[in-house]
Design a protein around this motif. Structure first.
Motif, PDB file in Angstrom:
ATOM      1  N   MET A  80       0.821  -1.208   0.000  1.00 20.56           N
ATOM      2  CA  MET A  80       0.000   0.000   0.000  1.00 20.56           C
ATOM      3  C   MET A  80       0.856   1.260   0.000  1.00 20.56           C
ATOM      4  O   MET A  80       0.618   2.192  -0.766  1.00 20.56           O
ATOM      5  CB  MET A  80      -0.920   0.016   1.221  1.00 20.56           C
ATOM      6  N   ALA A  81       1.838   1.312   0.889  1.00 19.27           N
ATOM      7  CA  ALA A  81       2.672   2.513   1.009  1.00 19.27           C
ATOM      8  C   ALA A  81       3.883   2.197   1.868  1.00 19.27           C
ATOM      9  O   ALA A  81       3.874   1.240   2.653  1.00 19.27           O
ATOM     10  CB  ALA A  81       1.878   3.657   1.646  1.00 19.27           C
ATOM     11  N   LYS A  82       4.918   3.002   1.701  1.00 20.24           N
ATOM     12  CA  LYS A  82       6.074   2.944   2.589  1.00 20.24           C
ATOM     13  C   LYS A  82       6.058   4.193   3.452  1.00 20.24           C
ATOM     14  O   LYS A  82       5.751   5.281   2.970  1.00 20.24           O
ATOM     15  CB  LYS A  82       7.372   2.832   1.784  1.00 20.24           C
ATOM     16  N   VAL A  83       6.366   4.019   4.721  1.00 19.95           N
ATOM     17  CA  VAL A  83       6.286   5.122   5.676  1.00 19.95           C
ATOM     18  C   VAL A  83       7.668   5.395   6.255  1.00 19.95           C
ATOM     19  O   VAL A  83       8.330   4.487   6.770  1.00 19.95           O
ATOM     20  CB  VAL A  83       5.304   4.791   6.818  1.00 19.95           C
ATOM     21  N   VAL A 103       3.957   7.943  14.574  1.00 16.52           N
ATOM     22  CA  VAL A 103       4.111   8.340  13.177  1.00 16.52           C
ATOM     23  C   VAL A 103       2.761   8.225  12.487  1.00 16.52           C
ATOM     24  O   VAL A 103       2.201   7.131  12.387  1.00 16.52           O
ATOM     25  CB  VAL A 103       5.138   7.439  12.457  1.00 16.52           C
ATOM     26  N   PRO A 104       2.179   9.327  12.009  1.00 17.69           N
ATOM     27  CA  PRO A 104       0.865   9.261  11.356  1.00 17.69           C
ATOM     28  C   PRO A 104       0.922   8.482  10.055  1.00 17.69           C
ATOM     29  O   PRO A 104       1.931   8.508   9.336  1.00 17.69           O
ATOM     30  CB  PRO A 104       0.507  10.731  11.123  1.00 17.69           C
ATOM     31  N   LEU A 105      -0.177   7.799   9.740  1.00 18.69           N
ATOM     32  CA  LEU A 105      -0.277   7.045   8.496  1.00 18.69           C
ATOM     33  C   LEU A 105      -0.791   7.930   7.378  1.00 18.69           C
ATOM     34  O   LEU A 105      -1.512   8.909   7.621  1.00 18.69           O
ATOM     35  CB  LEU A 105      -1.237   5.868   8.668  1.00 18.69           C
ATOM     36  N   PRO A 106      -0.451   7.599   6.119  1.00 18.25           N
ATOM     37  CA  PRO A 106      -1.054   8.327   5.005  1.00 18.25           C
ATOM     38  C   PRO A 106      -2.563   8.122   5.031  1.00 18.25           C
ATOM     39  O   PRO A 106      -3.056   7.089   5.490  1.00 18.25           O
ATOM     40  CB  PRO A 106      -0.413   7.682   3.773  1.00 18.25           C
ATOM     41  N   VAL A 107      -3.301   9.106   4.549  1.00 13.40           N
ATOM     42  CA  VAL A 107      -4.764   9.085   4.624  1.00 13.40           C
ATOM     43  C   VAL A 107      -5.338   7.817   3.993  1.00 13.40           C
ATOM     44  O   VAL A 107      -6.268   7.201   4.512  1.00 13.40           O
ATOM     45  CB  VAL A 107      -5.360  10.337   3.949  1.00 13.40           C
ATOM     46  N   ARG A 108      -4.747   7.391   2.855  1.00 16.55           N
ATOM     47  CA  ARG A 108      -5.292   6.229   2.156  1.00 16.55           C
ATOM     48  C   ARG A 108      -5.142   4.930   2.947  1.00 16.55           C
ATOM     49  O   ARG A 108      -5.792   3.936   2.642  1.00 16.55           O
ATOM     50  CB  ARG A 108      -4.626   6.066   0.790  1.00 16.55           C
ATOM     51  N   ALA A 109      -4.281   4.942   3.966  1.00 18.96           N
ATOM     52  CA  ALA A 109      -4.065   3.739   4.760  1.00 18.96           C
ATOM     53  C   ALA A 109      -4.812   3.767   6.086  1.00 18.96           C
ATOM     54  O   ALA A 109      -4.765   2.809   6.844  1.00 18.96           O
ATOM     55  CB  ALA A 109      -2.576   3.556   5.020  1.00 18.96           C
ATOM     56  N   GLN A 110      -5.508   4.875   6.365  1.00 18.70           N
ATOM     57  CA  GLN A 110      -6.250   4.976   7.612  1.00 18.70           C
ATOM     58  C   GLN A 110      -7.615   4.306   7.494  1.00 18.70           C
ATOM     59  O   GLN A 110      -8.127   4.118   6.385  1.00 18.70           O
ATOM     60  CB  GLN A 110      -6.418   6.443   8.004  1.00 18.70           C
ATOM     61  N   PRO A 111      -8.215   3.919   8.618  1.00 15.41           N
ATOM     62  CA  PRO A 111      -9.524   3.249   8.576  1.00 15.41           C
ATOM     63  C   PRO A 111     -10.582   4.131   7.921  1.00 15.41           C
ATOM     64  O   PRO A 111     -10.549   5.361   8.036  1.00 15.41           O
ATOM     65  CB  PRO A 111      -9.852   3.020  10.057  1.00 15.41           C
ATOM     66  N   ALA A 112     -11.510   3.501   7.229  1.00 17.40           N
ATOM     67  CA  ALA A 112     -12.617   4.235   6.623  1.00 17.40           C
ATOM     68  C   ALA A 112     -13.520   4.764   7.736  1.00 17.40           C
ATOM     69  O   ALA A 112     -13.626   4.168   8.803  1.00 17.40           O
ATOM     70  CB  ALA A 112     -13.409   3.312   5.694  1.00 17.40           C
ATOM     71  N   PRO A 113     -14.203   5.911   7.505  1.00 16.94           N
ATOM     72  CA  PRO A 113     -15.090   6.463   8.535  1.00 16.94           C
ATOM     73  C   PRO A 113     -16.138   5.458   9.015  1.00 16.94           C
ATOM     74  O   PRO A 113     -16.467   5.399  10.176  1.00 16.94           O
ATOM     75  CB  PRO A 113     -15.738   7.660   7.817  1.00 16.94           C
TER      76      PRO A 113
END
Length: 333
Positions: free
Chosen positions: A234-237, A271-281
């Motif tokens: 999904m992403a690298k942080v 460390v905050p996650l990118p928005v696309r990797a955060q839980p859906a509302p």
């Protein structure tokens, strides 16, 4: 000399990889959450957020320690020290925290999975401990599960548990790392077999599943990579610079990662996650487990979690590191 070699290789590889691999940068959102104040916490190797006690975090030391773990508050102060009865601490490397869906009780998992000889142990163990309802020094009983790898012994430093299915995974620490799935139902009367289901980044030091089961993360000495349950990247942080990055966990809301390091008075960062990797509302209903499968990438990338560019960078880093090591060796003879 061994420590010098490791530090040189790590520093060179980190500088090469982090400058060339696209990643989500935490920027100003990254913050130091606390520092462990207990002088007994000298090699924090596992990290987990309490699923039932607000503002409480758990950790344990690395190898050559007793089967002990600590509950600390948001200021890094130890609230309670626990001994695990019936457990050994050959090389505890990771832990995880889940919640029993039937009772709401917290469940803690401690992984005695380190093997610096890459296959010296005939089996490894994971201990299941019910989270104490109240905080206070105590000795707690454990359920022991033994495991072996279907494809031969190896070193590992990461475990994670899918909260939707309760399935346990072990992540090996190798140059060609892998994610191994445990059986759906664990047995105490025989050794459980771990089977490879996906690749993992080079030298993974920890792993964790998101609280809603929508993703998982694998930590290395240099960065962290987020994956879908299928194993798709999904992403690298970008992670903070740490002396020896050993641990990672999700916050309870799934919007950030917590990461720590070994050493006395070691820090834990948020460390905050990118928005696309955060839980859906609105969380989607729980569905059947999606077991990691090959993603259609080239074989090298599929087996190691690397792209061709990553492999080239690591080879270049290794060459530079070898040259640096030889130079140091000549200077110190």
């Amino acid at each position: 000399m061994g420590d010098v070699v490791i530090r040189v290789l790590a520093a060179v590889a980190a500088s090469c990889c982090l400058s060339a691999v696209p990643a989500h940068a935490a920027g100003d959102g990254m913050e130091k959450l606390f520092t462990f104040k207990d002088p007994e916490i000298t090699e924090s190797s596992g990290l987990a957020v309490s699923p039932t006690h607000d503002g409480v975090y758990y950790t344990h030391n690395d190898s050559a320690a007793t089967p002990t773990f600590y509950a600390v508050d948001g200021n890094g102060r130890t609230r309670a020290t626990y001994q695990v009865r019936g457990a050994q601490a050959r090389d505890w490397e990771a832990m995880a925290a889940t919640k029993d869906p039937a009772t709401g009780r917290g469940v803690l998992w401690f992984a005695d999975i380190g093997d610096n000889l890459d296959g010296a142990w005939s089996d490894i163990s994971v201990y299941k401990v019910m989270e104490p309802r109240t905080l206070g020094n105590a000795t707690l009983p454990a359920t022991r599960y033994r495991f072996r790898y279907a494809d031969g012994g190896r070193n590992a430093e990461g475990i994670m548990i899918n909260p939707r299915t309760g399935r346990l995974y072990v992540v090996s620490k190798e140059f060609a790392g892998s994610v191994y799935a445990a059986p759906k139902k664990l047995r105490t009367d025989r050794t459980n077999v771990l089977r490879k289901v996906s690749g993992a980044p080079i030298m993974a030091t920890d792993a964790a599943y998101a609280p809603d089961g929508s993703s998982y993360v694998i930590r290395t000495y240099f960065s962290a990579t987020l994956y879908k349950p299928s194993g798709e990247t999904m992403a690298k942080v970008t992670m903070p610079e740490l002396k020896q990055a050993e641990s990672i966990a999700y916050t309870l809301d799934g919007k950030a990662l917590l990461t720590g390091t070994e050493g006395p008075r070691s820090p834990v960062y948020r460390v905050p996650l990118p928005v696309r990797a955060q839980p859906a509302p609105t969380p989607s209903p729980a569905r059947a487990e999606s077991t990691p499968e090959p993603s259609g990438k080239p074989q090298a990338a599929r087996e190691t979690g690397l792209t061709a560019n990553d492999i080239f960078i690591w080879l270049a880093a290794a060459g530079i590191a070898v040259g640096a090591i030889m130079f140091i060796a000549r200077r110190t003879r």
